[in-house]
Motif scaffolding. Structure first.
Motif, short mmCIF file in Angstrom:
data_model
loop_
_atom_site.label_atom_id
_atom_site.label_comp_id
_atom_site.label_asym_id
_atom_site.label_seq_id
_atom_site.Cartn_x
_atom_site.Cartn_y
_atom_site.Cartn_z
N MET A 1 0.79 -1.18 -0.36
CA MET A 1 0.14 0.25 0.09
C MET A 1 1.18 1.04 -0.27
O MET A 1 1.69 1.06 0.93
CB MET A 1 -0.81 -0.06 1.57
N ASP A 2 0.37 1.77 -0.97
CA ASP A 2 1.04 3.35 -0.86
C ASP A 2 -0.75 4.80 -0.49
O ASP A 2 -1.17 3.91 -1.57
CB ASP A 2 1.30 4.11 -2.03
N VAL A 3 0.50 5.68 -0.24
CA VAL A 3 -1.69 6.57 0.65
C VAL A 3 -0.57 7.91 -0.32
O VAL A 3 0.20 8.46 -0.37
CB VAL A 3 -0.88 7.28 1.95
N LEU A 4 -1.57 8.42 -1.26
CA LEU A 4 -1.58 9.94 -1.55
C LEU A 4 -2.56 10.56 -2.46
O LEU A 4 -3.52 10.06 -1.39
CB LEU A 4 -1.25 9.22 -3.84
N GLN A 5 -2.44 12.00 -2.20
CA GLN A 5 -3.03 12.36 -1.39
C GLN A 5 -4.06 12.74 -3.26
O GLN A 5 -3.22 13.04 -4.28
CB GLN A 5 -2.21 13.72 -0.99
N MET A 6 -5.03 12.77 -2.85
CA MET A 6 -5.96 13.36 -3.60
C MET A 6 -7.41 13.44 -3.60
O MET A 6 -8.09 13.42 -2.83
CB MET A 6 -6.77 12.36 -5.07
N ASP A 7 -7.98 15.24 -3.69
CA ASP A 7 -8.89 15.79 -3.26
C ASP A 7 -9.81 15.10 -4.88
O ASP A 7 -9.27 16.16 -6.32
CB ASP A 7 -8.62 17.03 -3.59
N VAL A 8 -10.85 14.65 -5.01
CA VAL A 8 -11.11 14.77 -6.24
C VAL A 8 -11.77 15.86 -6.99
O VAL A 8 -13.32 15.86 -8.09
CB VAL A 8 -12.47 13.53 -6.26
N THR A 9 -11.73 16.97 -6.11
CA THR A 9 -12.90 17.87 -6.69
C THR A 9 -11.38 19.05 -7.49
O THR A 9 -11.76 19.65 -8.27
CB THR A 9 -13.15 18.72 -5.51
N ASP A 10 -10.23 18.66 -8.01
CA ASP A 10 -9.24 19.33 -7.85
C ASP A 10 -8.19 18.88 -8.76
O ASP A 10 -7.84 17.65 -9.10
CB ASP A 10 -7.92 19.19 -6.57
N GLN A 11 -9.34 18.80 -10.26
CA GLN A 11 -8.37 18.36 -11.04
C GLN A 11 -6.48 18.04 -10.88
O GLN A 11 -6.15 17.05 -11.74
CB GLN A 11 -8.39 18.84 -12.63
N GLN A 12 -5.62 19.09 -10.47
CA GLN A 12 -4.61 18.80 -10.84
C GLN A 12 -4.09 17.91 -9.61
O GLN A 12 -3.06 16.75 -10.21
CB GLN A 12 -4.38 20.26 -10.35
N GLU B 1 -24.09 27.33 -2.29
CA GLU B 1 -22.79 27.10 -2.21
C GLU B 1 -22.69 25.86 -2.00
O GLU B 1 -22.23 24.57 -2.81
CB GLU B 1 -22.15 27.97 -0.71
N VAL B 2 -23.27 24.67 -0.14
CA VAL B 2 -24.05 23.54 -0.31
C VAL B 2 -24.05 22.34 -1.36
O VAL B 2 -23.48 21.48 -1.75
CB VAL B 2 -24.22 23.15 1.03
N MET B 3 -25.21 23.30 -1.86
CA MET B 3 -25.48 22.06 -3.14
C MET B 3 -24.42 22.22 -3.97
O MET B 3 -24.26 20.45 -4.28
CB MET B 3 -26.66 22.73 -3.63
N ARG B 4 -23.83 22.83 -3.94
CA ARG B 4 -22.70 22.93 -4.95
C ARG B 4 -21.23 21.89 -5.07
O ARG B 4 -21.55 20.96 -5.23
CB ARG B 4 -22.19 24.26 -5.99
N GLN B 5 -21.16 22.31 -3.41
CA GLN B 5 -19.48 21.57 -3.14
C GLN B 5 -20.36 20.09 -2.62
O GLN B 5 -20.15 18.87 -3.36
CB GLN B 5 -19.76 21.95 -1.52
N ILE B 6 -21.42 19.68 -2.72
CA ILE B 6 -22.19 18.06 -2.43
C ILE B 6 -21.91 17.57 -4.44
O ILE B 6 -21.80 16.37 -4.75
CB ILE B 6 -23.54 17.42 -2.23
N LEU B 7 -22.48 17.85 -4.75
CA LEU B 7 -22.81 17.35 -6.64
C LEU B 7 -21.15 17.82 -7.30
O LEU B 7 -20.97 16.69 -7.74
CB LEU B 7 -23.43 19.20 -7.45
N GLU B 8 -20.36 18.91 -6.75
CA GLU B 8 -18.70 19.08 -6.97
C GLU B 8 -18.49 17.84 -6.95
O GLU B 8 -17.35 16.84 -7.40
CB GLU B 8 -18.40 20.06 -6.24
N VAL B 9 -18.46 17.43 -5.11
CA VAL B 9 -17.52 15.58 -4.87
C VAL B 9 -17.81 14.71 -5.65
O VAL B 9 -17.88 13.81 -6.17
CB VAL B 9 -17.84 15.94 -3.33
N ASN B 10 -19.65 14.78 -5.40
CA ASN B 10 -20.40 13.03 -5.73
C ASN B 10 -20.33 13.22 -6.94
O ASN B 10 -20.11 11.98 -7.86
CB ASN B 10 -22.00 12.78 -4.68
N VAL B 11 -20.42 13.73 -7.69
CA VAL B 11 -20.89 13.33 -9.22
C VAL B 11 -19.82 14.06 -10.29
O VAL B 11 -19.19 13.08 -10.67
CB VAL B 11 -21.88 14.49 -9.79
#
Ligand code: NAD
Length: 292
Positions: free
Chosen positions: A57-68, A103-113
């Protein structure tokens, strides 16, 4: 050769359990890239894999809302390929629809979808080129049927169903299998991480009393569901494993058979009236404050 697995949202819950389960595989069949938005939260995961064989196992940083961050994580994979992609990161949102901020609704759609879509996009070309791959997605009962006070969460999980079902049709031609692991309540950090209007929040006091009373009943129902029917993250990891091991995996796996009758009901009466009625009874039957 080991199967390379990348999982999103591994700091807790289902993602953590699956990462641990695969990293600790007795045959050492998997190399797991456990990704998380905030790697400072990796301690729990590290604690759980202590004792299993090294370099599974390796741990990597990944925020699914951040393309980079998705692309950077992809570049860190030593094997230069992912055989099994697990899109698991997700956030819940409950409460009366009229109090939810844009703002919150956008965050949910941003992460989940979009988070799920973006992650798939990043690994799809590689899988297509190799004519092989698995895409596993943590689905929800809320993606199969509407749930009161979960409108935006359900919208996001319905969207994920649409993405996966559509992709599954095309990806047959590339020997890539898409599977949704449909979960009911699971004992994870999900409830704690869930977004909701605070009980003392001013926004909630603006909601009409009937909605508030029904929301209280819903919250009780939720507590009961989690007490009576919740599964453990380890149980969910086993269902993922079933899909991973299958030669011809299905599009959908249901982790909790206790919830199937309501799902079936929705399919049986196509005009939806039966489902709406039954679900309302199921959630609100204990509701004392019946309208006069
Ligand atoms: P959890 O809150 O423990 O795990 C969710 C993980 O996603 C967390 O580690 C969180 O940090 C991560 N995450 C959130 N935003 C992220 C982002 N932008 N980038 C990367 N990671 C991010 O809860 P869980 O129950 O393990 O949830 C996992 C999945 O299971 C979610 O998709 C959720 O919708 C789904 N699900 C959970 C339940 C349940 O009752 N627990 C039921 C049905 C479906």
């Amino acid at each position: 050769e080991r199967l390379v697995v990348l999982i999103t949202g591994c700091s807790s819950g289902i993602g953590l359990s699956l990462a641990v389960r695969l990293a600790a595989d007795p045959r050492g069949a998997y190399k797991v890239y456990a990704t998380m938005r905030n790697v400072a939260k990796k301690e729990r995961l590290m604690e759980c894999v202590k004792g299993s064989r090294k370099d599974t196992m390796d741990v990597l940083q990944m925020d699914v809302t951040d393309q980079q961050s998705i692309l950077e994580a992809r570049d860190m994979i030593k094997e230069k390929r992912v055989d099994i992609l697990v899109c698991n990161a997700g956030v819940g949102l409950i409460g009366p629809l009229e109090v939810q901020s844009l703002e919150v609704m956008r965050q949910i759609l941003e992460v989940n979808v979009l988070g799920t879509i973006r992650t798939i996009q990043a690994f799809l070309p590689g899988m297509k080129a190799r004519r092989s791959g698995r895409v596993l997605v943590t689905g929800s009962v809320g993606g199969l049927q509407g749930l009161p006070f979960n409108e935006v969460y359900c919208a996001s999980k319905f969207a994920v169903e649409g993405v996966c079902e559509s992709l599954a049709i095309l990806l047959q031609h590339f020997n890539i299998h898409v599977s949704l692991i449909e979960c009911g309540p699971v004992n994870t950090n999900f409830l704690a991480n869930l977004r909701r209007p605070e009980p003392d929040e001013e926004t909630l006091t603006r909601v009409d009393p009937r909605t508030r009373a029904l929301y209280d009943t819903y919250l009780q129902h939720c507590d009961e569901m989690f007490q009576d029917a919740a599964q453990e993250a380890e149980d969910i990891a086993e269902v993922f494993l079933e899909a991973i091991r299958s030669q011809s995996p299905a599009l959908r796996y249901y982790t909790n058979s206790a919830l199937l009758p309501l799902t079936t009901l929705k399919l049986a009466a196509r005009d939806g009236s039966q489902y709406v009625k039954s679900m309302s009874q199921f959630v609100f039957s204990s509701h004392k404050a019946q309208e006069p």
